[in-house]
Design an enzyme around this catalytic site. Structure first.
Site, PDB file in Angstrom:
ATOM      1  N   ASP A  63       0.881  -1.165   0.000  1.00  0.00           N
ATOM      2  CA  ASP A  63       0.000   0.000   0.000  1.00  0.00           C
ATOM      3  C   ASP A  63       0.917   1.213   0.000  1.00  0.00           C
ATOM      4  OD1 ASP A  63      -1.657   2.129   0.491  1.00  0.00           O
ATOM      5  OD2 ASP A  63      -2.733   1.196   2.148  1.00  0.00           O
ATOM      6  N   ASN A  89       4.308   3.618 -11.089  1.00  0.00           N
ATOM      7  CA  ASN A  89       3.160   3.503 -11.983  1.00  0.00           C
ATOM      8  C   ASN A  89       1.813   3.589 -11.271  1.00  0.00           C
ATOM      9  OD1 ASN A  89       1.665   2.426 -14.514  1.00  0.00           O
ATOM     10  ND2 ASN A  89       1.206   0.881 -12.948  1.00  0.00           N
ATOM     11  N   SER A 140       3.648   9.581 -15.631  1.00  0.00           N
ATOM     12  CA  SER A 140       2.864  10.803 -15.492  1.00  0.00           C
ATOM     13  C   SER A 140       1.661  10.670 -16.413  1.00  0.00           C
ATOM     14  CB  SER A 140       3.722  12.023 -15.823  1.00  0.00           C
ATOM     15  OG  SER A 140       3.002  13.221 -15.687  1.00  0.00           O
ATOM     16  N   TYR A 154      -5.919  15.514  -9.404  1.00  0.00           N
ATOM     17  CA  TYR A 154      -5.090  14.652 -10.252  1.00  0.00           C
ATOM     18  C   TYR A 154      -3.975  15.472 -10.904  1.00  0.00           C
ATOM     19  CZ  TYR A 154      -3.889  11.479 -14.109  1.00  0.00           C
ATOM     20  OH  TYR A 154      -3.219  10.671 -15.007  1.00  0.00           O
ATOM     21  N   LYS A 158       0.137  15.170 -10.658  1.00  0.00           N
ATOM     22  CA  LYS A 158       0.983  14.923 -11.829  1.00  0.00           C
ATOM     23  C   LYS A 158       1.903  16.112 -12.138  1.00  0.00           C
ATOM     24  CE  LYS A 158      -0.441  10.756 -12.895  1.00  0.00           C
ATOM     25  NZ  LYS A 158       0.447   9.587 -12.679  1.00  0.00           N
ATOM     26  N   THR A 189      -6.589   0.766 -20.866  1.00  0.00           N
ATOM     27  CA  THR A 189      -6.061   0.083 -19.685  1.00  0.00           C
ATOM     28  C   THR A 189      -7.127  -0.184 -18.633  1.00  0.00           C
ATOM     29  OG1 THR A 189      -5.454   2.239 -18.756  1.00  0.00           O
ATOM     30  CG2 THR A 189      -3.738   1.036 -19.959  1.00  0.00           C
TER      31      THR A 189
END
Length: 283
Positions: A63, A89, A140, A154, A158, A189
């Protein structure tokens, strides 16, 4: 001694490897003969790969919001073998207006997208420096250079990761440690599983926030042009390059969006040239 990029068999450390790009990258590295330590929330997610590649794949439950666990897993990994390539990732996105986001949602988003990669990167710098080099890949997004409604937290994560990585890349350049920011566009994905929505409020229902939310809730991933297997191959090839780029834009949508954003920023900057100079002392 051979540099990490020259080694016949390299050791990867990949976070968020249970699905999406992380899984594709893990599999591609294994197919090319490398060794991978993959961190996952659910070890069963990669059991099929473990059966195929045996001891070349090590699974660690992690985690990344727990700093003590990060240190424990990295320490254990380094005891088994030096790590040549780190891939940060793991991630997800909170969707909604900034006003709608709870403190917990904002904090968790920043912990996953920014704080955890910072801590993981920092933990590997000393061993990489001492072993003569290494590669750190930060996943990123085109969202690391542009801003869209509903993704404020978000983007904060990033954009922060991009600034952190650019700074660190200059700190460690003398040690043969290369950092690369990978900026994918819309990729198939299973992105929907990585979206967490705020509770929608009436004022934002019909403006740009609501429109973007509705698109994301009903988006058909088949229209996305990004092939995660090809992205994984491109990232892998970059780790073999002696002078990899700081930023790697993957996807025509990424290229076009970032090109537009940078052009607009430069145009706006040019209009401020005289004003910028006007605040200097005149004596």
């Amino acid at each position: 001694m051979p540099t990490p990029s020259d080694k016949a068999v390299r050791h990867w450390f990949v976070t968020g490897a249970s699905g999406g790009l992380g899984r594709h990258l893990t599999e591609h590295a294994l197919q090319r003969g490398d060794r991978v330590t993959a961190t996952v929330r659910r070890p069963a997610a990669l059991q099929d790969m473990r059966e195929t590649y045996g001891d070349r794949l090590t699974l660690e439950t992690l985690d990344i919001t727990r700093s003590a666990d990060i240190d424990k897993v990295i320490g254990k990994t380094l005891q088994s073998a030096p790590v040549d390539i780190v891939v940060n990732n793991a991630g997800y996105a909170v969707v909604g207006a900034a006003e709608e986001m709870t403190v917990e949602q904002i904090r968790d988003q920043i912990e996953v997208l920014l704080l955890a990669p910072m801590l993981i990167t920092r933990a590997f710098l000393k061993p990489m420096r001492e072993q003569g080099g290494g590669r750190i890949i930060q996943i990123s997004s085109m969202g690391g250079q542009i801003g869209t409604p509903t993704h404020s937290s978000y983007h904060a994560g990033k954009w922060g990761l991009e600034g952190f990585t650019e700074s660190v890349s200059r700190e460690v350049a003398d040690f043969n440690i290369h950092l690369t920011l990978v900026e994918p566009g819309a990729t198939r994905t299973g992105f929907a599983s990585a979206l967490r929505y705020t509770t929608e409020s009436t004022p934002y229902r019909d403006n740009a926030v609501g429109q973007t939310r509705r698109y994301l809730e009903t988006a058909d991933e088949s229209v996305f042009t990004g092939d995660p297997a090809k992205l994984a191959a491109a990232i892998y090839d970059t780790t073999r390059h002696p002078n990899p780029p700081l930023r790697l834009a993957l996807g025509s949508d990424t290229y076009n969006a970032i090109h537009t954003a940078l052009t607009e920023r430069l145009t706006a900057l040019e209009t401020q040239k005289e004003l910028a100079a006007s605040v200097a002392f005149t004596h």
